[in-house]
Design a protein around this motif. Structure first.
Motif, mmCIF file in Angstrom:
data_model
loop_
_atom_site.group_PDB
_atom_site.id
_atom_site.type_symbol
_atom_site.label_atom_id
_atom_site.label_comp_id
_atom_site.label_asym_id
_atom_site.label_seq_id
_atom_site.Cartn_x
_atom_site.Cartn_y
_atom_site.Cartn_z
ATOM 1 N N ASN A 160 0.795 -1.365 0.158
ATOM 2 C CA ASN A 160 -0.097 -0.018 0.177
ATOM 3 C C ASN A 160 0.669 1.381 -0.032
ATOM 4 O OD1 ASN A 160 -2.363 -1.508 -0.122
ATOM 5 N ND2 ASN A 160 -2.577 -1.493 1.978
ATOM 6 N N GLY A 161 2.043 1.212 -0.658
ATOM 7 C CA GLY A 161 2.701 2.235 -0.868
ATOM 8 C C GLY A 161 3.747 2.616 0.012
ATOM 9 N N ARG A 162 3.711 1.811 1.077
ATOM 10 C CA ARG A 162 5.090 2.105 2.161
ATOM 11 C C ARG A 162 6.196 0.698 1.816
ATOM 12 N NH1 ARG A 162 1.738 3.574 7.463
ATOM 13 N NH2 ARG A 162 1.205 5.448 6.748
ATOM 14 N N PRO A 163 7.305 1.169 1.894
ATOM 15 C CA PRO A 163 8.572 0.063 1.879
ATOM 16 C C PRO A 163 8.173 -1.052 2.877
ATOM 17 C CG PRO A 163 9.239 2.395 2.047
ATOM 18 C CD PRO A 163 7.781 2.463 2.229
ATOM 19 N N ILE A 164 8.361 -2.257 2.420
ATOM 20 C CA ILE A 164 8.390 -3.452 3.109
ATOM 21 C C ILE A 164 9.654 -4.302 3.110
ATOM 22 C CG2 ILE A 164 5.802 -3.735 3.197
ATOM 23 C CD1 ILE A 164 6.137 -5.858 0.788
ATOM 24 N N ARG A 165 9.698 -4.827 4.425
ATOM 25 C CA ARG A 165 10.946 -5.909 4.482
ATOM 26 C C ARG A 165 10.462 -7.090 4.784
ATOM 27 N NH1 ARG A 165 15.069 -4.693 1.738
ATOM 28 N NH2 ARG A 165 16.688 -5.945 3.013
ATOM 29 N N VAL A 166 11.303 -8.416 4.682
ATOM 30 C CA VAL A 166 10.903 -9.586 5.276
ATOM 31 C C VAL A 166 11.005 -9.567 6.675
ATOM 32 C CG1 VAL A 166 11.250 -10.820 2.941
ATOM 33 C CG2 VAL A 166 13.139 -10.380 4.756
ATOM 34 N N SER A 167 10.635 -10.533 7.353
ATOM 35 C CA SER A 167 10.636 -10.769 8.616
ATOM 36 C C SER A 167 12.134 -10.821 9.377
ATOM 37 C CB SER A 167 9.648 -11.967 9.322
ATOM 38 O OG SER A 167 10.361 -13.022 9.018
ATOM 39 N N ALA A 176 -3.404 -19.272 -2.056
ATOM 40 C CA ALA A 176 -3.183 -18.483 -2.999
ATOM 41 C C ALA A 176 -1.728 -18.138 -3.124
ATOM 42 C CB ALA A 176 -3.825 -17.136 -2.957
ATOM 43 N N ALA A 177 -0.875 -18.941 -3.971
ATOM 44 C CA ALA A 177 0.471 -18.831 -3.801
ATOM 45 C C ALA A 177 1.154 -17.358 -4.093
ATOM 46 C CB ALA A 177 1.293 -19.853 -4.794
ATOM 47 N N ALA A 178 0.782 -16.555 -4.848
ATOM 48 C CA ALA A 178 1.221 -15.359 -5.007
ATOM 49 C C ALA A 178 1.077 -14.598 -3.897
ATOM 50 C CB ALA A 178 0.022 -14.560 -6.433
ATOM 51 N N LEU A 179 -0.071 -14.712 -3.340
ATOM 52 C CA LEU A 179 -0.261 -13.861 -2.018
ATOM 53 C C LEU A 179 0.439 -14.568 -0.938
ATOM 54 C CD1 LEU A 179 -2.133 -11.538 -1.375
ATOM 55 C CD2 LEU A 179 -3.927 -12.883 -0.770
ATOM 56 N N ASP A 180 0.576 -15.685 -0.941
ATOM 57 C CA ASP A 180 1.499 -16.257 0.154
ATOM 58 C C ASP A 180 3.116 -15.613 0.047
ATOM 59 O OD1 ASP A 180 -0.323 -18.010 0.857
ATOM 60 O OD2 ASP A 180 0.261 -19.689 -0.365
ATOM 61 N N LEU A 181 3.306 -15.253 -1.402
ATOM 62 C CA LEU A 181 4.829 -14.980 -1.579
ATOM 63 C C LEU A 181 5.103 -13.352 -1.061
ATOM 64 C CD1 LEU A 181 5.488 -16.481 -4.772
ATOM 65 C CD2 LEU A 181 6.917 -16.775 -2.977
ATOM 66 N N ALA A 182 3.671 -12.651 -1.248
ATOM 67 C CA ALA A 182 3.643 -11.314 -0.806
ATOM 68 C C ALA A 182 3.626 -11.223 0.457
ATOM 69 C CB ALA A 182 2.271 -10.864 -1.606
ATOM 70 N N TYR A 183 2.912 -12.324 1.434
ATOM 71 C CA TYR A 183 3.264 -12.363 2.807
ATOM 72 C C TYR A 183 4.591 -12.544 3.320
ATOM 73 C CZ TYR A 183 -1.899 -11.910 3.706
ATOM 74 O OH TYR A 183 -3.288 -11.395 4.058
ATOM 75 N N VAL A 184 5.213 -13.383 2.702
ATOM 76 C CA VAL A 184 6.556 -13.356 2.850
ATOM 77 C C VAL A 184 7.314 -12.156 2.830
ATOM 78 C CG1 VAL A 184 8.922 -14.592 2.427
ATOM 79 C CG2 VAL A 184 6.735 -15.853 2.448
ATOM 80 N N ALA A 185 7.145 -11.545 1.933
ATOM 81 C CA ALA A 185 7.670 -10.356 1.416
ATOM 82 C C ALA A 185 7.340 -9.177 2.504
ATOM 83 C CB ALA A 185 7.434 -9.623 0.138
ATOM 84 N N CYS A 186 6.283 -8.995 3.075
ATOM 85 C CA CYS A 186 6.171 -8.137 4.040
ATOM 86 C C CYS A 186 6.041 -8.504 5.577
ATOM 87 C CB CYS A 186 4.682 -7.646 3.885
ATOM 88 S SG CYS A 186 3.152 -8.627 4.072
ATOM 89 N N GLY A 187 6.623 -9.809 5.775
ATOM 90 C CA GLY A 187 7.015 -10.400 7.091
ATOM 91 C C GLY A 187 5.564 -10.914 7.694
#
Ligand code: IPD
Ligand code: CA
Ligand code: CA
Ligand code: CA
Length: 258
Positions: free
Chosen positions: A135-142, A185-196
């Motif tokens: 949502n426009g804010r930088p993210i890092r993994v956990s 949903a694999a694409a969303l699973d990956l996005a969830y790894v990206a944002c921690g």
């Protein structure tokens, strides 16, 4: 290369697809099955892909599109890799975890990735070298340092009843007391790894459209993606392991019973 025009196209296409998901969620949809009785495809999958293709073709004539429902015609240096509706089974049941995933590959490298969660409106974007955003804010993994205490996700292929390989991996992970989810949903699973929100994710038998955008999201957020034996991940590899990097080796070792 200025990636902004391509990111804008991916965003426009993602919001068009989301509108189609919502439309058919409201008014009802027809559905049929593909490879197995649980491999469902709905009117929303097909219409979302058609709309995404039309938008890309209008803005970038000459670019190639690979989509789950219509495949790929021709070859080219610019290839859009599209999952018009990832998490179709969830969608068909009204279980609110599904998304659209759009990646742009240029000369074999994914350079733009967008994953948009239809139900929540969560938007994940990345450009190569430009970082990943939620949502426009930088993210890092956990920052989880070890597997025990981490939240891990996996998924099962539609032929899981015939090919039980991933059940072996799952058993090994569960047997160590690790918490595992199967969001769907694999694409969303990956996005969830990206944002921690997740510390790691693995799956067998993925396709390029499940992976393209999420792969870039995870790497741009500082995470790691490999094949299931720790080898470099390549587009088209069906086995994938994603993590925050810190737990990667431990998750690989656990899956292989070491
Ligand atoms: C599926 C989902 C699911 C994963 C399957 C995929 P679809 O994609 O991402 O989570 O386990 O491997 O095929 O068919 O819903 O786009
Ligand atoms: Ca599908
Ligand atoms: Ca998919
Ligand atoms: Ca799909």
């Amino acid at each position: 290369m200025d990636l902004r025009p391509f990111l804008e196209t991916a965003l426009a296409a993602a919001y068009v697809a989301r509108g189609i998901h919502q439309l058919y969620q409201d008014k009802g949809f027809t559905q049929s099955t593909k490879s197995t009785p649980t491999d469902v495809v709905t009117q929303a999958d097909k219409e979302a892909e058609a709309a995404i293709r039309a938008l890309i073709e209008q803005r970038h004539p000459g670019h190639v599109v690979l989509g789950e429902e219509e495949g790929q015609q021709g070859e080219g240096e610019y290839r859009w890799i599209v999952d018009p509706l990832d998490g179709t089974v969830n969608y068909a049941h009204g279980f609110p975890f599904y998304c659209v995933s759009i990646g742009l590959e240029v000369r074999g490298e994914v350079v733009v990735g967008v994953v948009l969660d239809t139900a929540r409106g969560d938007l994940f974007t990345a450009t190569r070298g430009g970082g990943a955003y939620f949502n426009g804010r930088p993210i890092r993994v956990s920052r989880s340092p070890k597997l025990l205490g981490s939240l891990i996700a996996t998924g099962f292929p539609y032929d899981v009843a015939r090919d039980r390989e991933n059940l072996t991996y799952l058993e090994r992970v569960l047997f160590k007391g690790i918490t595992v989810r199967r969001p769907g949903a694999a694409a969303l699973d990956l996005a969830y790894v990206a944002c921690g929100r997740l510390d790691g994710f693995w799956e067998v038998k993925l396709n390029p459209w499940d992976v393209a955008a999420g792969w870039l999201l995870v790497e741009e957020a500082g995470g790691r993606i490999t094949g299931i034996h720790g080898e470099p991940y390549r587009m088209g590899n069906r086995y994938l392991m994603a993590s925050n990097g810190r737990i990667h080796e431990e998750l690989l070792a656990t899956i292989h019973g070491r």
